[in-house]
Write an enzyme that holds these catalytic residues in place. Structure first.
Site, PDB file in Angstrom:
ATOM      1  N   ASP A 484     -22.141   3.965  -8.087  1.00  0.00           N
ATOM      2  CA  ASP A 484     -23.226   4.540  -7.785  1.00  0.00           C
ATOM      3  C   ASP A 484     -24.177   4.468  -9.054  1.00  0.00           C
ATOM      4  O   ASP A 484     -23.404   4.933 -10.376  1.00  0.00           O
ATOM      5  CB  ASP A 484     -22.930   6.393  -6.716  1.00  0.00           C
ATOM      6  CG  ASP A 484     -24.626   6.748  -7.239  1.00  0.00           C
ATOM      7  OD1 ASP A 484     -25.218   6.189  -6.858  1.00  0.00           O
ATOM      8  OD2 ASP A 484     -24.300   8.024  -7.581  1.00  0.00           O
ATOM      9  N   ASP A 852     -21.848   9.745  -1.615  1.00  0.00           N
ATOM     10  CA  ASP A 852     -21.183   8.428  -1.475  1.00  0.00           C
ATOM     11  C   ASP A 852     -19.460   8.693  -0.912  1.00  0.00           C
ATOM     12  O   ASP A 852     -18.875   8.401  -0.473  1.00  0.00           O
ATOM     13  CB  ASP A 852     -21.014   8.143  -2.958  1.00  0.00           C
ATOM     14  CG  ASP A 852     -22.004   8.453  -3.675  1.00  0.00           C
ATOM     15  OD1 ASP A 852     -22.512   7.245  -3.811  1.00  0.00           O
ATOM     16  OD2 ASP A 852     -22.244   9.246  -4.620  1.00  0.00           O
TER      17      ASP A 852
END
Length: 1207
Positions: A484, A852
């Site tokens: 990420d 996530d």
């Protein structure tokens, strides 16, 4: 029954969802059941145990096939590669007591609801099954099992307001409550006895129990006791871990299982009740003050501010708005598209503030209850994790099967030898069964577990916590890591870098921060002061970090006293912002924020309607610059807008666009739709934020790149910013080309287009370079970069979705070189990870736990950098929020994997060495004595098994991975050659000892007596009466095992175990050199010392206890020479052949062996394809699109789709 039952015998449950299953109908048959019960008794419970391991056999034996409608038992099978079966009994729920006063189910009930379709007439019963804590009822009309506990998806926005706006009647509520069950996420603490039984019934422990019983029957008490103690220790440790996890989960959910709530009943008004009585469709009234939500609900009036950190890991308060009363035929979720979550309050989250509208109350309709909720979904993913498909575990089973086959040969041999020599039947059975316990090492799983436990402990010391230990070995195979961006590769917060104001469609001079002079009062200042969703909570300004930085730059303050009288608006709960003590003078007393349109990932913007106290109403919008510019009047947007935007995004800045417009007086702000508000805006300028790389990002990515581990960025940010961050971080090297892949749907048709554009030519720094270069040189440069495979694809989430739908065949090719995936939603992140896995990559995902969660759960190894409870979804959590944990985890994973292989090889060799020795001695109706077995099993193997795993991970990551398969040529060759060395040495010793001049088959003292010229001892055995090996006929001095062959074979095999332990203990390149494992080295030296002492010592009592006999010194030296030769041969083969990587690579090249991994095959194909990648070309898809609604979901737990960094 004809064909009918077979036709309706099978169906699919949760079609297209992550937990999709096949369901088969069966009916119990009395005579079959009676036969099975008889079988249980006759087999002493063995059949019952078999059915426990194989539930499908249980169903097939006890039941007959029938249609699902008639079934009283159903068999479920997962649709993944594992095809795991489970058995469920069908239960009946009676609702007759609730409906008996009416002739039929009340007409007031919603006719098209599952509740009316599930009740069977006239019995008024509902047929149900419970699978993974979710209840399914039989829909009589659709002839299928359907989920209850959630509001049906087909309701439109207006239907939800109309049908449920005034609450359910008491009668409807009662029926729903009985059918849905209580609204609780009940994770009971599993009793220890249940955990114990479950653990003990593991096939491996059952085999151990069999071994232990056999050993007790043979008076082999000591080792049997040792194995019992080791197994109990292992069982108790596992049970303790499971119990701790059970208690932790129980505590996680018990807090909101019983909360007092207010509901609205149709015709009966408001009622207080406990939250476990809530049902889908109930009308919930939210009071002021903090409340924990006990279910998922749709807000239908008012506004709420919610803290969703419990589920998303982000402690940013989220604003929820009510569901619009749209009059169309679209289901509410489709009408709201991706923004439906803005109207949904999720279970387990905390309502911080409520703002009522004209009705005076904040109301919400219960959407899902119990385990159907977002929180329940998270709990179920922890309670029922997806099984991991790892070659090591599959190979381990095959390996054990080989050993069992090996043992079977030995059994046949044993039976033949002993039966032909007239042994008693009981003794033959014992001896032959003994061979199985020798060939299949019972200590293997315990030894493997210790390796994983040590690794877990090492990781814990480094601040990495692991809740799924079996994934540690998997980390050793990772070859692609998805990162990420915000908070993972870059710092969490953003710093305000500058403001580029715009007046009369021209950009003005940039205003830099932190500046000496403050911002002048004007529309841009007003936008920064009001265009946000900040709140004051617990005395602090809370909200999106970007909003916080922007607002703090104005030096204004939020006045959080509720209820402000605003002209023309009546009393409303507006947030008012006022100039703070440090603020520059402003001509207004303050500005009230009347209405908010919250930030939406799909729309990439947010808006507010604000009013200066005593002034006019204005709209302020901020969001992705491209999006904001589209909503502005063209004449207000500067002509050089795109080049300015590119200038800043190409430097890695995060850019936000600002816009405003005035509203006509007299319009109620709540009556305006978002479309009306966000149109004909005036462009105000660009806000430029700096998102710095974390200090450790670049070195970590360089280390991964050097180890040939691919890094991929998956972010919600702008694509240009993401590409720049990828370059700055070293994911994309300066010489490599970036190709932007854009896919768009063609308006008015079902087809789509896809275009490949080189990104570099847009880069401002390259302008000069491009002017100097003649065009052919540029093209040649691009061509060279492409030919050498040095190119990277960058694409947005929208393009990824379209490619997955319309250009499915291109997706693998794009993923092979895809490095930057921007503007990705949480569902797309999960889907991307799964697509990489389909290409046979071992995928790691590293994120901050926020949005996530789905991807962290799907990946082979998910590493969360957030300590929030969202990290419960991830197998690994790092205490320090830095990606430095990634190489650390890979290093430890590789070391753990190599340790597992070493352990397998050692255990296989140890059991084979012992097995060969025993079979050799069986030839003479002899065997090892109990103390001989005990010494080998306990003093040698158990101690080695425990200490071999102490070796740490090698600090440098090498550019290749350890083998992932047990059944790989080098490993098999190593085992086979070492078995042959062992066999040769033992057979050689066995045969040669019989050729010695001092050897006597009948007199075990002949060797030493002839040497010492002693008078022949009267206690010598006249004939080796081995018929009664354990009858103690020869008193203390001899129990029938003593012979020259026994002594020779036992000493050789015992020291051979030490040789293989040393040879198999691999050091570099994945583990530290063996000499760094001091404990293991000391243990080996100690064991070797004891063994050599046994070889050369001549202590009668010791020899008598160990069933050894005295041999001449020359023979003892000969044995040591045999062992030295074996060690040299074994070591040479291991180092020169097995560990010789260049040799194996040469063999692969010679025999043209190519990796079978999907991505490697694809790489080879693309290397030959000169037309790939097609630059500056556009392709069109066929008109038929593949629906990927299901596949895009990945793990789209509705909660996790938070708005991370999609601005």
């Amino acid at each position: 029954m004809g064909e009918n039952p077979a036709k309706n015998h099978y169906a699919q449950l949760n079609q297209g969802e992550e937990n999709e299953m096949e369901i088969f109908g069966y009916k119990t048959q009395g005579c079959r059941k009676a036969l099975c019960i008889a079988g249980y008794f006759l087999s002493c419970g063995a059949l019952l145990l078999l059915f426990y391991w194989k539930p499908e056999w249980d169903v097939w034996a006890n039941c007959i096939r029938c249609s699902l409608e008639e079934a009283d038992v159903v068999l479920l099978r997962t649709t993944d590669e594992f095809r795991i079966y489970s058995r469920k009994t069908v239960t009946w729920i009676s609702v007759s007591a609730l409906i008996q006063s009416r002739l039929n189910y009340p007409a007031t009930a919603v006719e098209d609801s599952i509740f009316s379709k599930a009740i069977m007439k006239p019995s008024l019963q509902v047929k149900s099954i419970q699978v993974q804590r979710i209840r399914y009822v039989w829909n009589i009309y659709a002839k299928q099992f359907q989920k209850v506990g959630a509001l049906e998806d087909h309701h439109t926005c207006s239907a939800i307001h109309a049908k449920f706006g005034s609450g359910l009647t008491c009668n409807e509520w009662n029926v729903r409550k009985v059918i849905c069950g209580p609204n609780t996420i009940d994770v009971p603490v599993i009793p220890i006895w249940k955990l114990l039984i479950k653990e003990v019934l593991n096939p491996f422990y059952v085999f151990q129990l069999f071994s232990v019983c056999l050993w007790f029957a043979e008076d082999y008490m000591e080792y049997a006791t040792a194995i019992i103690i080791m197994s109990l220790l292992s069982i108790f440790l596992t049970v303790y871990d499971l119990r701790q996890q059970s208690v932790k989960l129980h505590r996680l959910v018990e807090s909101h299982n019983n909360i007092m709530v207010t509901v609205c009943r149709n015709k009966e008004g408001f009622q207080e009740l406990e939250s476990h009585h809530l049902v889908p469709g109930d009308m919930l009234v939210l009071k002021e003050g903090k409340t924990l939500l006990p279910c998922d609900a749709i807000l239908i009036s008012g506004q709420c501010i919610v803290n969703e950190s419990m589920l998303t890991g982000e402690s940013i308060p989220v604003t929820k708005t009510h569901l619009p009363q749209a009059d169309n035929f679209k289901p509410w979720r489709m009408h709201c598209a991706e923004d439906y979550k803005k109207h949904v309050l999720f279970c387990g989250t905390e309502v911080i503030q409520t703002k009522a509208d004209d009705t005076g109350v904040v109301k919400a309709v219960v959407l899902r209850t119990g385990f159907n909720t977002a929180k329940g979904d998270l709990m179920r993913s922890i309670l029922y994790p997806k099984p991991m498909n790892f070659k090591l575990y599959r190979d381990a089973l095959r390996f054990l099967m080989c050993l069992i086959a090996f043992a079977a040969i030995g059994m046949i041999y044993t039976v033949c030898v002993f039966a032909l020599n007239g042994e008693e039947a009981g003794e033959v059975v014992k001896k032959s069964l003994d061979v199985i316990t020798i060939a299949v090492p019972p200590a293997l799983p315990a030894a493997l577990t210790t390796g994983i436990i040590y690794t877990q402990r090492r990781l814990k010391k480094k601040g990495i916590f692991c809740i799924s230990p079996q994934r540690i070995n998997m980390c050793g195979q990772l070859n692609l890591i998805c990162f990420d961006k915000t908070g993972t590769l870059t710092e969490d917060g953003l710093d305000l870098w500058g403001l580029l104001p715009c007046e009369r469609n021209c950009f003005q001079d940039i205003h830099s921060f932190p500046a000496d002079h403050s911002l002048p009062w004007g529309p841009v200042f007003r936008a920064m002061a009001v265009c946000h969703s900040l709140i004051v909570w617990e005395g602090k300004i809370q909200g999106d970090p970007l909003d916080v930085k922007m607002f703090e730059a104005t030096n204004w303050v939020i006045d959080d006293s509720s209820g402000h009288q605003i002209e023309g608006q009546g009393s409303t709960h507006a947030t008012v912002v006022r100039p703070g003590p440090k603020a520059s003078s402003a001509p207004v007393e303050g500005v009230a924020i009347l209405h908010q349109f919250p930030f939406s990932s799909a729309l990439q913007r947010m808006s507010v309607i604000a009013q200066e106290i005593g002034g006019e109403q204005q709209v302020f919008t901020k969001g992705a610059p491209e999006m904001v510019a589209m909503l502005c009047r063209a004449e207000t947007v500067p002509l050089n807008f795109e080049s300015k935007l590119l200038l800043y995004t190409a430097q890695g800045f995060r850019v936000i666009g600002l816009a405003c417009k005035s509203l006509q007086a007299g319009k109620q702000s709540t009556d305006l739709t978002r479309e009306e508000v966000e149109s004909d805006l005036t462009f105000l300028g660009l806000l430029i934020m700096e998102n710095r790389l974390k200090r450790e990002t670049k070195p970590v990515l360089e280390e991964l790149s050097a180890a040939r581990i691919r890094s991929v960025m998956v972010t919600g940010d702008n694509i240009q910013t993401a590409v720049t961050v990828a370059k700055n971080a070293g994911m994309i090297s300066p010489t490599n080309r970036v190709i932007l892949v854009e896919a768009n749907k063609i308006p008015g048709s079902f087809s789509a287009s896809i275009t490949w554009k080189p990104l570099e030519k847009n880069k401002p720094e390259d302008y000069r370079g491009l002017e100097d270069d003649s065009p052919p040189t540029t093209e040649r440069r691009i061509g060279l970069a492409l030919a050498s495979g040095q190119y990277h694809f960058a694409m947005s989430g929208k393009s990824y979705q379209i490619v997955a739908q319309h250009f499915r065949h291109l997706l693998p090719k794009l993923l092979l070189n895809g490095t930057v995936f921007a503007r990705m939603s949480p569902g797309q992140k999960s889907s991307l990870v799964e697509e990489f896995q389909k290409l046979d990559y071992f995928v790691g995902m590293c994120g901050d736990g926020a949005n996530d969660c789905g991807a962290l759960k799907v990946a082979h190894a998910g590493i969360s950098l957030s300590e929030q409870e969202a990290s419960v979804a991830s197998p690994f959590t790092s205490r320090t929020p830095s990606i430095a944990c990634v190489p650390e985890l890979i290093r430890e994973g590789r070391a753990a994997l190599v340790t597992s292989f070493c352990m397998f090889k050692y255990m296989a060799l140890y059991s084979t060495i012992q097995y060969l020795g025993v079979l050799l001695l069986y030839w003479q109706l002899n065997a090892f004595g109990n103390y001989q077995f005990l010494f080998q099993d306990l003093a040698i193997t158990t101690v080695i098994g425990v200490t071999m795993s102490f070796t740490g991970a090698y600090p440098k990551l090498v550019p290749y991975r350890p083998p992932s398969q047990l059944i790989s040529p080098p490993l098999l060759l190593s085992v086979v050659l070492n078995i042959l060395f062992s066999l040769s040495m033992q057979v050689f010793g066995f045969v040669v000892v019989q050729e010695q001049p001092w050897y006597s088959k009948t007199d075990i003292h002949s060797a030493c007596l002839s040497v010492n010229n002693h008078v022949e001892n009267s206690s010598s055995i006249s004939s080796l009466g081995l018929r009664g090996m354990r009858d103690g006929a020869h008193g203390q001095t001899d129990n029938g095992y003593k012979s020259y062959e026994n002594t020779t074979v036992w000493l050789l095999s015992t020291i051979n175990c030490l040789i293989v332990a040393l040879v198999f203990s691999k050091g570099r390149p994945f583990r530290q050199p063996i000499y760094t494992n001091y404990v293991f080295i000391l243990v080996l030296i100690g064991q070797l010392g004891v063994c050599l002492f046994l070889v050369f010592a001549d202590i009668d009592d010791l020899y008598s206890k160990m069933d050894l006999v005295c041999t001449p010194t020359t023979w003892r030296i000969s044995m040591v020479i045999m062992l030295a030769v074996t060690l040299a041969a074994s070591f040479l083969v291991e180092e020169a052949v097995i560990e010789n990587r260049p040799l194996w690579l040469l063999l692969k090249k010679t025999f043209r062996y190519h990796s079978k991994s999907h991505y490697k095959r694809l790489q080879r194909v693309l290397e030959q394809d000169s037309a790939w990648p097609p630059l500056n070309e556009t392709f069109f898809s066929d008109s038929v699109a593949i629906s990927v609604e299901g596949s895009m979901g990945g793990h789209s737990n509705p909660t996790f789709d938070s708005n991370e960094d999609t601005l």
